[in-house]
Scaffold this motif. Structure first.
Motif, PDB file in Angstrom:
ATOM      1  N   PRO A  82      43.839  42.157  31.749  1.00 16.07           N
ATOM      2  CA  PRO A  82      43.305  42.863  32.916  1.00 16.07           C
ATOM      3  C   PRO A  82      43.601  44.358  32.804  1.00 16.07           C
ATOM      4  CG  PRO A  82      44.593  40.958  33.589  1.00 16.07           C
ATOM      5  CD  PRO A  82      44.819  41.133  32.121  1.00 16.07           C
ATOM      6  N   PRO A  83      42.602  45.208  33.047  1.00 22.28           N
ATOM      7  CA  PRO A  83      42.841  46.645  32.906  1.00 22.28           C
ATOM      8  C   PRO A  83      43.735  47.234  33.986  1.00 22.28           C
ATOM      9  CG  PRO A  83      40.560  46.200  33.553  1.00 22.28           C
ATOM     10  CD  PRO A  83      41.202  44.876  33.279  1.00 22.28           C
ATOM     11  N   CYS A  84      43.841  46.570  35.145  1.00 18.87           N
ATOM     12  CA  CYS A  84      44.593  47.152  36.260  1.00 18.87           C
ATOM     13  C   CYS A  84      46.025  46.613  36.267  1.00 18.87           C
ATOM     14  CB  CYS A  84      43.902  46.803  37.580  1.00 18.87           C
ATOM     15  SG  CYS A  84      44.855  47.314  39.022  1.00 18.87           S
ATOM     16  N   GLY A  91      45.117  40.563  45.360  1.00 17.18           N
ATOM     17  CA  GLY A  91      43.988  39.681  45.624  1.00 17.18           C
ATOM     18  C   GLY A  91      42.674  40.441  45.735  1.00 17.18           C
ATOM     19  N   GLY A  92      42.686  41.746  45.515  1.00 17.43           N
ATOM     20  CA  GLY A  92      41.456  42.540  45.651  1.00 17.43           C
ATOM     21  C   GLY A  92      40.428  42.216  44.585  1.00 17.43           C
ATOM     22  N   CYS A  93      40.865  41.973  43.348  1.00 15.97           N
ATOM     23  CA  CYS A  93      39.935  41.630  42.257  1.00 15.97           C
ATOM     24  C   CYS A  93      40.266  40.207  41.794  1.00 15.97           C
ATOM     25  CB  CYS A  93      40.097  42.586  41.081  1.00 15.97           C
ATOM     26  SG  CYS A  93      39.546  44.263  41.447  1.00 15.97           S
ATOM     27  N   ASP A  94      39.240  39.408  41.524  1.00 15.32           N
ATOM     28  CA  ASP A  94      39.461  38.008  41.143  1.00 15.32           C
ATOM     29  C   ASP A  94      39.408  37.780  39.637  1.00 15.32           C
ATOM     30  OD1 ASP A  94      38.964  37.171  44.005  1.00 15.32           O
ATOM     31  OD2 ASP A  94      36.992  37.949  43.461  1.00 15.32           O
ATOM     32  N   LEU A  95      38.647  38.608  38.920  1.00 13.08           N
ATOM     33  CA  LEU A  95      38.265  38.202  37.567  1.00 13.08           C
ATOM     34  C   LEU A  95      38.423  39.315  36.529  1.00 13.08           C
ATOM     35  CD1 LEU A  95      35.257  36.060  38.718  1.00 13.08           C
ATOM     36  CD2 LEU A  95      37.117  35.221  37.286  1.00 13.08           C
ATOM     37  N   GLN A  96      39.507  40.081  36.650  1.00 17.13           N
ATOM     38  CA  GLN A  96      39.736  41.128  35.648  1.00 17.13           C
ATOM     39  C   GLN A  96      40.093  40.538  34.288  1.00 17.13           C
ATOM     40  OE1 GLN A  96      42.244  44.354  36.497  1.00 17.13           O
ATOM     41  NE2 GLN A  96      40.938  45.083  38.154  1.00 17.13           N
ATOM     42  N   HIS A  97      40.518  39.262  34.278  1.00 19.39           N
ATOM     43  CA  HIS A  97      40.958  38.631  33.030  1.00 19.39           C
ATOM     44  C   HIS A  97      39.783  38.016  32.265  1.00 19.39           C
ATOM     45  CE1 HIS A  97      40.947  35.827  36.342  1.00 19.39           C
ATOM     46  NE2 HIS A  97      40.793  34.830  35.486  1.00 19.39           N
ATOM     47  N   LEU A 131      27.539  47.244  37.026  1.00 21.12           N
ATOM     48  CA  LEU A 131      27.824  48.652  37.275  1.00 21.12           C
ATOM     49  C   LEU A 131      29.311  48.926  37.029  1.00 21.12           C
ATOM     50  CD1 LEU A 131      25.593  48.835  40.434  1.00 21.12           C
ATOM     51  CD2 LEU A 131      25.081  49.704  38.160  1.00 21.12           C
ATOM     52  N   PRO A 132      29.634  50.156  36.645  1.00 25.91           N
ATOM     53  CA  PRO A 132      31.018  50.437  36.238  1.00 25.91           C
ATOM     54  C   PRO A 132      31.999  50.469  37.404  1.00 25.91           C
ATOM     55  CG  PRO A 132      29.688  52.429  36.172  1.00 25.91           C
ATOM     56  CD  PRO A 132      28.750  51.317  36.517  1.00 25.91           C
ATOM     57  N   ALA A 133      33.290  50.279  37.086  1.00 22.59           N
ATOM     58  CA  ALA A 133      34.345  50.412  38.100  1.00 22.59           C
ATOM     59  C   ALA A 133      34.631  51.901  38.328  1.00 22.59           C
ATOM     60  CB  ALA A 133      35.598  49.703  37.623  1.00 22.59           C
ATOM     61  N   GLY A 134      35.494  52.178  39.281  1.00 16.86           N
ATOM     62  CA  GLY A 134      35.890  53.572  39.553  1.00 16.86           C
ATOM     63  C   GLY A 134      34.822  54.343  40.287  1.00 16.86           C
ATOM     64  N   THR A 135      33.875  53.633  40.899  1.00 14.32           N
ATOM     65  CA  THR A 135      32.745  54.308  41.547  1.00 14.32           C
ATOM     66  C   THR A 135      32.634  53.957  43.026  1.00 14.32           C
ATOM     67  OG1 THR A 135      31.295  52.493  40.908  1.00 14.32           O
ATOM     68  CG2 THR A 135      31.373  54.383  39.420  1.00 14.32           C
ATOM     69  N   ARG A 136      33.641  53.275  43.583  1.00 12.14           N
ATOM     70  CA  ARG A 136      33.542  52.868  44.992  1.00 12.14           C
ATOM     71  C   ARG A 136      33.700  54.087  45.895  1.00 12.14           C
ATOM     72  NH1 ARG A 136      34.418  47.435  46.247  1.00 12.14           N
ATOM     73  NH2 ARG A 136      34.205  48.133  48.385  1.00 12.14           N
ATOM     74  N   ARG A 137      32.613  54.484  46.518  1.00 13.00           N
ATOM     75  CA  ARG A 137      32.675  55.632  47.438  1.00 13.00           C
ATOM     76  C   ARG A 137      32.933  55.142  48.868  1.00 13.00           C
ATOM     77  NH1 ARG A 137      26.642  56.763  49.006  1.00 13.00           N
ATOM     78  NH2 ARG A 137      25.932  54.609  49.032  1.00 13.00           N
ATOM     79  N   THR A 165      48.811  49.473  46.116  1.00 13.77           N
ATOM     80  CA  THR A 165      48.051  49.474  44.854  1.00 13.77           C
ATOM     81  C   THR A 165      47.748  50.920  44.440  1.00 13.77           C
ATOM     82  OG1 THR A 165      45.999  49.266  46.117  1.00 13.77           O
ATOM     83  CG2 THR A 165      46.966  47.221  45.283  1.00 13.77           C
ATOM     84  N   PRO A 166      48.806  51.679  44.086  1.00 10.46           N
ATOM     85  CA  PRO A 166      48.589  53.097  43.769  1.00 10.46           C
ATOM     86  C   PRO A 166      47.727  53.328  42.524  1.00 10.46           C
ATOM     87  CG  PRO A 166      50.868  52.436  43.322  1.00 10.46           C
ATOM     88  CD  PRO A 166      50.227  51.297  44.031  1.00 10.46           C
ATOM     89  N   HIS A 167      47.623  52.299  41.659  1.00 14.59           N
ATOM     90  CA  HIS A 167      46.839  52.510  40.428  1.00 14.59           C
ATOM     91  C   HIS A 167      45.517  51.746  40.464  1.00 14.59           C
ATOM     92  CE1 HIS A 167      50.450  54.412  39.005  1.00 14.59           C
ATOM     93  NE2 HIS A 167      51.128  53.323  39.273  1.00 14.59           N
ATOM     94  N   CYS A 168      45.055  51.387  41.662  1.00 11.87           N
ATOM     95  CA  CYS A 168      43.795  50.646  41.799  1.00 11.87           C
ATOM     96  C   CYS A 168      42.674  51.380  41.060  1.00 11.87           C
ATOM     97  CB  CYS A 168      43.456  50.522  43.292  1.00 11.87           C
ATOM     98  SG  CYS A 168      41.894  49.693  43.592  1.00 11.87           S
ATOM     99  N   LEU A 169      41.866  50.594  40.329  1.00 16.57           N
ATOM    100  CA  LEU A 169      40.819  51.202  39.492  1.00 16.57           C
ATOM    101  C   LEU A 169      39.458  51.269  40.192  1.00 16.57           C
ATOM    102  CD1 LEU A 169      41.639  49.397  36.120  1.00 16.57           C
ATOM    103  CD2 LEU A 169      42.369  51.668  36.893  1.00 16.57           C
ATOM    104  N   LEU A 170      39.381  50.795  41.435  1.00 21.09           N
ATOM    105  CA  LEU A 170      38.065  50.703  42.076  1.00 21.09           C
ATOM    106  C   LEU A 170      37.552  52.025  42.670  1.00 21.09           C
ATOM    107  CD1 LEU A 170      38.376  47.244  43.881  1.00 21.09           C
ATOM    108  CD2 LEU A 170      37.314  47.751  41.678  1.00 21.09           C
ATOM    109  N   PRO A 171      38.378  52.792  43.380  1.00 23.98           N
ATOM    110  CA  PRO A 171      37.818  53.934  44.115  1.00 23.98           C
ATOM    111  C   PRO A 171      37.439  55.107  43.220  1.00 23.98           C
ATOM    112  CG  PRO A 171      40.205  53.832  44.419  1.00 23.98           C
ATOM    113  CD  PRO A 171      39.823  52.618  43.615  1.00 23.98           C
ATOM    114  N   THR A 172      36.569  55.954  43.761  1.00 25.96           N
ATOM    115  CA  THR A 172      36.305  57.237  43.101  1.00 25.96           C
ATOM    116  C   THR A 172      37.589  58.067  43.175  1.00 25.96           C
ATOM    117  OG1 THR A 172      35.607  58.184  45.197  1.00 25.96           O
ATOM    118  CG2 THR A 172      33.867  57.273  43.791  1.00 25.96           C
TER     119      THR A 172
END
Ligand SMILES: C[S@@+](CC[C@H](N)C(=O)[O-])C[C@H]1O[C@@H](n2cnc3c(N)ncnc32)[C@H](O)[C@@H]1O
Length: 465
Positions: A82-84, A91-97, A131-137, A165-172
């Motif tokens: 998992p990248p994160c 529990g925010g992401c289910d399938l990073q693995h 669509l890519p991660a890191g783009t949640r506006r 989750t200080p290193h969460c990969l979802l938000p912009t």
């Protein structure tokens, strides 16, 4: 994604056992049976099909048992790291693995299976557009007060416990920076152990933040909120108490979005597509679906929100009519330049209780529906009852002046319908109703903008069969 809690039914755990995972369940957990044989069914978050795992049963869950993954004994070829760094707990992401191409295939399969369940198993479903991660506006996160640095993140897996989750990969990057501001500012307005939520939206003029707190802050809390607005350079800060009405705290710049080239001033609450990429992908598909219709044709955008589809369609020269239950969204759409010029009509209406009926549908060439997860059963049944009209059905301009009124002529449904859905099961039910009403499914395209979650969206075009 929201910070909605997952139901926890944990009981004192029992002895571990080995199991073979045979599929992924709808929520992305592995479905496993004991390696030694037998009918026990386990739901194991983090396990993948084909894997031999050691798990520890935790208690009943529906028709099976929930189980904790203790070890992967034989790993699937599709397993990835998992990248994160929060993935093991959050529990925010289910399938990073799961390898991204396999995740895209699984999401497509969800749509295929839902259609097959409704007798539409022969329909071709295109590959998932991922669509890519890191783009949640737009992101909703949970907040918890602490004496120093509050918690800002999501619920832990199968738990009501909020984790940071200080290193969460979802938000912009701007939303990630705001989460850091929130952690520092929380002790000023949220008592230790008290919990709230933050709905963050990145707009073109800065972040629009809506906080929901359990109790109204005192004067010092309000000062802390004002300081947060300054320090984080927010465009707007709005407060609700225990889900009550909205109270403006700071308006430093009017939040602004551009939809289909049109500036829109969004209110704090209404729905917005979670990423700009997702909005563009869905809009491109909707525009492509209507490209056969002549300019000037009337298209109805049902469940239109702020006009994500209505405004780009109006920019293509169509005449738009939009409906949504959310009056603040309809107000914002109605205040745009195309609406003031009469190219878009926006009306508040509950389409579950009062779907547009056959007489109201007459003369429309196209309809796009983008309902919430429950789907649009009543509205789709009304469309199916009207039946598909010929492509490019002539439009009687008089109906443009009618809001909720009934043209006198016999009803004829739209020639093209586009269904945008975030729930395969209700999508398939509604697709079935349209097919039974005489529509043909032209194409179905899954779109994955909720990266690493078990969610998938679908866009499908229906026309005269
Ligand atoms: C998935 S959002 C889509 C909004 C818009 N199409 C967009 O892409 O931004 C679903 C929309 O359905 C609206 N909605 C929910 N229940 C409704 C109802 N009973 N009648 C009409 N609109 C409803 C919500 O307010 C929301 O705007």
């Amino acid at each position: 994604m929201t910070a909605a809690p997952r139901k926890s039914r944990k009981r004192p755990s029992s002895s571990p056992l080995e199991a073979i995972v045979h599929a992924l369940g709808d929520r992305g957990d592995g479905l496993a049976r004991p390696a030694s044989g037998g009918e026990r069914l386990f739901y194991v978050a983090g396990a993948l099909p084909g894997e031999r795992v050691r798990l520890r049963p935790q208690g009943r869950k529906g028709d099976g048992e929930i189980a904790e993954l203790e070890a992967v004994i034989e790993a699937s070829a599709e397993r990835v790291d998992p990248p994160c760094p929060h993935a093991a707990l959050c529990g925010g992401c289910d399938l990073q693995h799961l390898d991204p191409p396999a995740l895209a295939d699984w999401k497509r399969d969800k749509v295929v299976r839902a259609l097959a369940h409704r007798g539409l198993g022969t329909v071709t479903v295109d590959q998932t557009l991922s669509l890519p991660a890191g783009t949640r506006r737009r992101l909703s996160v949970g907040l918890r007060g602490r004496a120093r640095h509050g918690v800002c993140g999501f619920f832990a897996r199968e738990s009501h416990r909020l984790i940071d989750t200080p290193h969460c990969l979802l938000p912009t990057p701007p939303l990630a920076a705001l989460m850091e501001h929130l952690r520092r500012a929380l002790p000023g307005f949220l008592a230790p152990a008290a919990e709230g939520t933050a709905l963050m939206t990145e707009t073109e003029t800065g972040i629009d933040l809506r906080l929901d707190l359990p109790t109204a802050p005192e004067l010092t809390g309000r000062e802390a909120l004002a300081a947060l607005a300054e320090d984080a350079d927010l465009a707007r800060l709005t407060l609700t108490i225990a889900g009550g009405s909205e109270e403006p705290v700071a308006l430093r710049r009017a939040p602004k979005l551009t939809l289909g080239g049109t500036p829109v001033l969004p209110p704090p609450g209404p729905f917005l597509q979670p990423s700009v990429d997702g909005e563009r992908a869905l809009t491109d598909l909707v525009l492509a679906a209507f490209e056969d219709l002549p300019a000037g044709a009337v298209i109805a955008d049902l469940f239109c929100g702020l006009g994500t589809f209505a405004l780009p369609l109006a920019a293509r020269g169509f005449k738009l009519r939009g409906w949504d239950i959310e009056s603040s969204a309809i107000g914002a759409l109605g205040a745009t330049a195309p609406a003031r010029a009469g190219k878009v009509q926006a009306t508040t209406r509950d389409l579950f209780r009062r779907p547009l009926v056959a007489e109201e549908l007459a003369g429309w060439s196209g309809v796009v529906l983008d309902p919430p997860r429950a789907g649009a059963k009543a509205q789709v049944e009304a469309l199916a009852a009207a039946g598909p009209g010929p492509l490019g059905a002539p439009v009687r301009p008089s109906i443009l002046g009618i809001v909720g009124g009934a043209p006198a002529a016999a009803a004829t449904g739209p020639s093209v319908i586009v269904l945008v859905s975030c729930a395969p099961a209700s999508f398939a039910r509604d697709a079935r109703a349209l097919v039974d009403g005489g529509y043909r499914i032209d194409w179905v395209r899954p779109v994955d903008q909720f990266t690493w979650s078990h969610h998938v969206e679908v866009v499908a075009r229906f026309s005269r069969g």
